[in-house]
Design a protein around this motif. Structure first.
Motif, PDB file in Angstrom:
ATOM      1  N   TYR A 178       0.831  -1.206   0.000  1.00 48.88           N
ATOM      2  CA  TYR A 178       0.000   0.000   0.000  1.00 48.88           C
ATOM      3  C   TYR A 178       0.866   1.258   0.000  1.00 48.88           C
ATOM      4  O   TYR A 178       0.570   2.233  -0.697  1.00 48.88           O
ATOM      5  CB  TYR A 178      -0.919  -0.008   1.218  1.00 48.88           C
ATOM      6  CG  TYR A 178      -1.900   1.130   1.268  1.00 48.88           C
ATOM      7  CD1 TYR A 178      -3.042   1.129   0.465  1.00 48.88           C
ATOM      8  CD2 TYR A 178      -1.692   2.208   2.120  1.00 48.88           C
ATOM      9  CE1 TYR A 178      -3.942   2.180   0.512  1.00 48.88           C
ATOM     10  CE2 TYR A 178      -2.585   3.265   2.172  1.00 48.88           C
ATOM     11  CZ  TYR A 178      -3.706   3.246   1.364  1.00 48.88           C
ATOM     12  OH  TYR A 178      -4.591   4.295   1.410  1.00 48.88           O
ATOM     13  N   ASN A 182       0.523   1.290  -3.713  1.00 47.11           N
ATOM     14  CA  ASN A 182      -0.939   1.356  -3.521  1.00 47.11           C
ATOM     15  C   ASN A 182      -1.655   0.337  -4.408  1.00 47.11           C
ATOM     16  O   ASN A 182      -2.788   0.555  -4.855  1.00 47.11           O
ATOM     17  CB  ASN A 182      -1.457   2.769  -3.801  1.00 47.11           C
ATOM     18  CG  ASN A 182      -2.858   2.981  -3.266  1.00 47.11           C
ATOM     19  OD1 ASN A 182      -3.319   2.256  -2.387  1.00 47.11           O
ATOM     20  ND2 ASN A 182      -3.566   3.959  -3.814  1.00 47.11           N
ATOM     21  N   SER A 205      -8.341  -2.605   0.226  1.00 46.29           N
ATOM     22  CA  SER A 205      -8.861  -1.595  -0.705  1.00 46.29           C
ATOM     23  C   SER A 205     -10.327  -1.846  -1.044  1.00 46.29           C
ATOM     24  O   SER A 205     -11.114  -0.900  -1.165  1.00 46.29           O
ATOM     25  CB  SER A 205      -8.018  -1.579  -1.989  1.00 46.29           C
ATOM     26  OG  SER A 205      -8.142  -2.808  -2.692  1.00 46.29           O
TER      27      SER A 205
END
Length: 245
Positions: A178, A182, A205
């Protein structure tokens, strides 16, 4: 989403997650071990300075170091591409090309993690009695034979369970994925996953950005089962909780 796409999602995620965890574990242990063997050599000049310098990645704050790496890997302004461009080698899109982004994840993870294994393996190496190497050398064993028959057996009992722990940690290392990528770049399917997402980062996510709580709960349960299996294997492998006889 069709049934085929729903089934394909975990398969691809599982494949990349296992590949990521295995690659990171091999790189971290391999690089850490190689450097430990190097700095353990008493004939290496300035080896104490090398040790202090090589432990820096472990000492730096995680967030600051990741932000720095994102800058270094920046396509337009990064230091790596500035050097490559000056050599006429172009400007690779490190964090937006799927294959390069995965390579960067493993490489940067290795940069963060190798000092831990370097220190660990170095401490084990220094605990091996020097007499064993002297006797083996007198008996005619070369450096490779001494490494295979003395160093490796001495490292195995302490290192093997930690390799299992390292694999389990990397399998679950959503925070690193992340922070660096990401999960990007985005995949071409409609699942919402990124090309560099592992199971836990994808779960994180999707819980934030979708309402598909049923599939996410099932995925979370699978992750939990995998970690439990790895933990049980590690406990059995190390003999933890076994009653002394």
């Amino acid at each position: 989403v069709t049934g085929v796409q729903t089934c394909a999602l975990p398969i691809w995620l599982f494949a990349w997650t296992f590949a990521f965890a295995i690659s990171c574990t091999v790189v971290n242990v391999g690089v850490g071990g190689a450097i430990a063997l190097l700095v353990n050599n008493p004939r290496l000049p300035g080896r104490l300075i090398f040790r202090a310098f090589l432990i820096l990645p472990w000492a730096l704050p995680f967030t600051i170091a990741v932000v720095a790496w994102r800058g270094v890997l920046n396509t337009d302004f990064g230091a790596i591409n500035a050097i490559l461009s000056s050599l006429g080698l172009g400007r690779p899109d490190w964090l937006n090309d799927p294959n390069l982004a995965k390579l960067c994840l493993v490489a940067v993870n290795g940069w963060f993690s190798f000092p831990y294994f370097m220190v660990l393996i170095l401490s084990i190496l220094q605990a091996i009695p020097g007499d064993l190497y002297e006797v083996a050398e007198i008996d005619g064993a070369n450096a490779w034979e001494r490494f295979i028959h003395i160093t490796i057996p001495s490292l195995r009992p302490a290192l093997a369970p930690l390799i299992v722990v390292q694999f389990a940690f990397q399998f679950n290392n959503a925070s690193f994925v992340y922070a660096l990528t990401n999960g990007q770049p985005p995949s071409l399917d409609i699942s919402g996953r990124g090309e560099t997402d592992i199971l836990t980062s994808y779960l994180f996510s999707q819980v934030r950005n979708s309402e598909n709580f049923g599939q996410m709960a099932a995925l979370g349960t699978l992750i939990f089962i995998i970690i439990i299996v790895l933990s049980l294997f590690n406990m059995r492998f190390t003999g933890a909780f076994r009653e002394a006889k």
